[in-house]
Design a protein around this motif. Structure first.
Motif, PDB file in Angstrom:
ATOM      1  N   HIS A   1       0.857  -1.187   0.000  1.00  0.00           N
ATOM      2  CA  HIS A   1       0.000   0.000   0.000  1.00  0.00           C
ATOM      3  C   HIS A   1       0.884   1.226   0.000  1.00  0.00           C
ATOM      4  O   HIS A   1       1.749   1.357   0.854  1.00  0.00           O
ATOM      5  CB  HIS A   1      -0.905   0.004   1.227  1.00  0.00           C
ATOM      6  CG  HIS A   1      -1.873  -1.130   1.204  1.00  0.00           C
ATOM      7  ND1 HIS A   1      -2.959  -1.163   0.340  1.00  0.00           N
ATOM      8  CD2 HIS A   1      -1.908  -2.292   1.897  1.00  0.00           C
ATOM      9  CE1 HIS A   1      -3.616  -2.294   0.500  1.00  0.00           C
ATOM     10  NE2 HIS A   1      -2.999  -2.996   1.444  1.00  0.00           N
ATOM     11  N   ILE A   2       0.664   2.114  -0.937  1.00  0.00           N
ATOM     12  CA  ILE A   2       1.556   3.277  -1.041  1.00  0.00           C
ATOM     13  C   ILE A   2       0.930   4.542  -0.474  1.00  0.00           C
ATOM     14  O   ILE A   2       1.568   5.592  -0.477  1.00  0.00           O
ATOM     15  CB  ILE A   2       2.022   3.504  -2.500  1.00  0.00           C
ATOM     16  CG1 ILE A   2       0.835   3.681  -3.450  1.00  0.00           C
ATOM     17  CG2 ILE A   2       2.931   2.366  -2.960  1.00  0.00           C
ATOM     18  CD1 ILE A   2       1.227   4.235  -4.803  1.00  0.00           C
ATOM     19  N   GLU A   3      -0.276   4.441   0.056  1.00  0.00           N
ATOM     20  CA  GLU A   3      -0.897   5.635   0.636  1.00  0.00           C
ATOM     21  C   GLU A   3      -0.004   6.176   1.753  1.00  0.00           C
ATOM     22  O   GLU A   3       0.431   5.430   2.636  1.00  0.00           O
ATOM     23  CB  GLU A   3      -2.280   5.303   1.194  1.00  0.00           C
ATOM     24  CG  GLU A   3      -2.967   6.560   1.720  1.00  0.00           C
ATOM     25  CD  GLU A   3      -4.432   6.347   2.072  1.00  0.00           C
ATOM     26  OE1 GLU A   3      -4.987   5.275   1.765  1.00  0.00           O
ATOM     27  OE2 GLU A   3      -4.998   7.281   2.660  1.00  0.00           O
ATOM     28  N   GLY A   4       0.311   7.467   1.683  1.00  0.00           N
ATOM     29  CA  GLY A   4       1.133   8.108   2.715  1.00  0.00           C
ATOM     30  C   GLY A   4       2.626   7.799   2.616  1.00  0.00           C
ATOM     31  O   GLY A   4       3.400   8.248   3.456  1.00  0.00           O
ATOM     32  N   ARG A   5       3.029   7.041   1.591  1.00  0.00           N
ATOM     33  CA  ARG A   5       4.444   6.662   1.455  1.00  0.00           C
ATOM     34  C   ARG A   5       5.161   7.548   0.433  1.00  0.00           C
ATOM     35  O   ARG A   5       4.541   8.118  -0.455  1.00  0.00           O
ATOM     36  CB  ARG A   5       4.569   5.196   0.985  1.00  0.00           C
ATOM     37  CG  ARG A   5       3.903   4.171   1.879  1.00  0.00           C
ATOM     38  CD  ARG A   5       4.566   4.087   3.240  1.00  0.00           C
ATOM     39  NE  ARG A   5       6.000   3.827   3.175  1.00  0.00           N
ATOM     40  CZ  ARG A   5       6.551   2.613   3.136  1.00  0.00           C
ATOM     41  NH1 ARG A   5       5.791   1.540   3.137  1.00  0.00           N
ATOM     42  NH2 ARG A   5       7.867   2.467   3.115  1.00  0.00           N
TER      43      ARG A   5
ATOM     44  N   SER B   1      -0.931   8.198  -8.337  1.00  0.00           N
ATOM     45  CA  SER B   1      -1.409   9.320  -7.502  1.00  0.00           C
ATOM     46  C   SER B   1      -2.751   9.012  -6.870  1.00  0.00           C
ATOM     47  O   SER B   1      -3.058   9.508  -5.781  1.00  0.00           O
ATOM     48  CB  SER B   1      -1.625  10.590  -8.324  1.00  0.00           C
ATOM     49  OG  SER B   1      -0.514  10.899  -9.031  1.00  0.00           O
ATOM     50  N   GLU B   2      -3.554   8.225  -7.572  1.00  0.00           N
ATOM     51  CA  GLU B   2      -4.878   7.897  -7.047  1.00  0.00           C
ATOM     52  C   GLU B   2      -4.800   7.130  -5.726  1.00  0.00           C
ATOM     53  O   GLU B   2      -5.737   7.142  -4.945  1.00  0.00           O
ATOM     54  CB  GLU B   2      -5.689   7.104  -8.094  1.00  0.00           C
ATOM     55  CG  GLU B   2      -6.164   8.003  -9.218  1.00  0.00           C
ATOM     56  CD  GLU B   2      -6.700   7.243 -10.424  1.00  0.00           C
ATOM     57  OE1 GLU B   2      -6.935   6.020 -10.328  1.00  0.00           O
ATOM     58  OE2 GLU B   2      -6.875   7.892 -11.479  1.00  0.00           O
ATOM     59  N   SER B   3      -3.664   6.471  -5.459  1.00  0.00           N
ATOM     60  CA  SER B   3      -3.472   5.780  -4.176  1.00  0.00           C
ATOM     61  C   SER B   3      -2.947   6.724  -3.092  1.00  0.00           C
ATOM     62  O   SER B   3      -2.616   6.290  -1.990  1.00  0.00           O
ATOM     63  CB  SER B   3      -2.503   4.613  -4.337  1.00  0.00           C
ATOM     64  OG  SER B   3      -3.002   3.682  -5.251  1.00  0.00           O
ATOM     65  N   ARG B   4      -2.806   7.975  -3.393  1.00  0.00           N
ATOM     66  CA  ARG B   4      -2.422   9.051  -2.487  1.00  0.00           C
ATOM     67  C   ARG B   4      -1.117   8.807  -1.732  1.00  0.00           C
ATOM     68  O   ARG B   4      -1.067   8.769  -0.498  1.00  0.00           O
ATOM     69  CB  ARG B   4      -3.572   9.339  -1.519  1.00  0.00           C
ATOM     70  CG  ARG B   4      -4.843   9.708  -2.331  1.00  0.00           C
ATOM     71  CD  ARG B   4      -5.814  10.489  -1.565  1.00  0.00           C
ATOM     72  NE  ARG B   4      -6.365   9.704  -0.472  1.00  0.00           N
ATOM     73  CZ  ARG B   4      -6.767  10.216   0.676  1.00  0.00           C
ATOM     74  NH1 ARG B   4      -6.671  11.512   0.880  1.00  0.00           N
ATOM     75  NH2 ARG B   4      -7.260   9.437   1.608  1.00  0.00           N
ATOM     76  N   PRO B   5      -0.022   8.612  -2.471  1.00  0.00           N
ATOM     77  CA  PRO B   5       1.289   8.553  -1.821  1.00  0.00           C
ATOM     78  C   PRO B   5       1.637   9.927  -1.238  1.00  0.00           C
ATOM     79  O   PRO B   5       1.082  10.942  -1.674  1.00  0.00           O
ATOM     80  CB  PRO B   5       2.244   8.205  -2.970  1.00  0.00           C
ATOM     81  CG  PRO B   5       1.558   8.680  -4.212  1.00  0.00           C
ATOM     82  CD  PRO B   5       0.084   8.544  -3.946  1.00  0.00           C
ATOM     83  N   LYS B   6       2.553   9.927  -0.239  1.00  0.00           N
ATOM     84  CA  LYS B   6       2.992  11.218   0.332  1.00  0.00           C
ATOM     85  C   LYS B   6       3.762  11.999  -0.729  1.00  0.00           C
ATOM     86  O   LYS B   6       3.607  13.213  -0.865  1.00  0.00           O
ATOM     87  CB  LYS B   6       3.877  10.944   1.547  1.00  0.00           C
ATOM     88  CG  LYS B   6       4.348  12.168   2.259  1.00  0.00           C
ATOM     89  CD  LYS B   6       5.032  11.775   3.565  1.00  0.00           C
ATOM     90  CE  LYS B   6       5.720  12.962   4.183  1.00  0.00           C
ATOM     91  NZ  LYS B   6       7.003  12.546   4.773  1.00  0.00           N
TER      92      LYS B   6
END
Ligand code: IMP
Ligand code: MG
Length: 184
Positions: free
Chosen positions: A95-99, A122-127
């Protein structure tokens, strides 16, 4: 019958980037990336298949903690020009959210793959989301794109070796060659 790899290697004039130059540049990129990401634990994403050697060499030169993950896209089939369509063949496992995510590409040609991946990831909302590409073909872009780290700018020619293929072959060449013709 001589193998494709023997035919290519018999023409050293077609070497565009030597193995030593590649390794030197990979060390420089790894140094810059280590400096930029120090204090974070980025996820490095290998875009299969073309990036596998660059990815393996790059991560081994990093002096920071990092995770690795792999995705596979396809746009070319077996031809030397882009079909213009990008398909996801294998998704990320993590999971790349916040990463902090750094995508490792072999080459940017039309720019379609990079643009597609930037939008899709970007849709997975990485940092943060950045790209490194070993090669960028000058004058080949059909769309505007961004790439934060570039190894070499090269002429708009079809190249093989160091991960890059022609019809799935020649990825195992240690240097990068310009492919002059396909029927020899
Ligand atoms: P783009 O979407 O047109 O920028 O192309 C990206 C992908 O096409 C790269 O990641 C490569 O896998 C492949 N590709 C583009 N140019 C070449 C080349 O000269 N040799 C081998 N593969 C290439
Ligand atoms: Mg690729």
């Amino acid at each position: 019958m001589t193998s494709k790899i023997q035919q290519i290697m018999a023409n050293p004039d077609n070497v565009l980037i030597s193995s030593e130059s590649i390794q030197q540049r990979v060390r420089e990129l790894a140094q810059q990336i280590s400096d930029d990401y120090r204090g974070t634990v980025p996820v490095l994403v290998c875009v299969l298949n073309g990036s596998f050697l660059f990815f393996a060499d790059l991560v081994r030169q990093l002096t920071i903690d990092c995770e690795v993950d792999f995705l596979k896209i396809s746009s070319y089939g077996n031809s030397m020009t882009s079909s213009g369509r990008v398909k996801i063949l294998k998704e990320l496992d993590c999971h790349i959210e916040g990463r902090d995510v750094l995508v490792v590409e072999d080459i940017i040609d039309s720019g379609l793959s990079v643009n597609f991946l930037r939008k899709w990831l970007s849709e997975s909302r990485p940092k943060s989301l950045k790209f490194v590409s070993l090669l960028v073909k000058e004058g080949a872009a059909v769309v505007e794109y961004e790439c934060e780290y570039i190894g070499f700018k090269i002429p708009n020619k079809f190249v093989v070796g160091y991960g890059l293929d022609y019809a799935q072959l020649l990825r195992n060449l240690p240097e990068i060659y310009v492919m002059t013709s396909t029927d020899d």
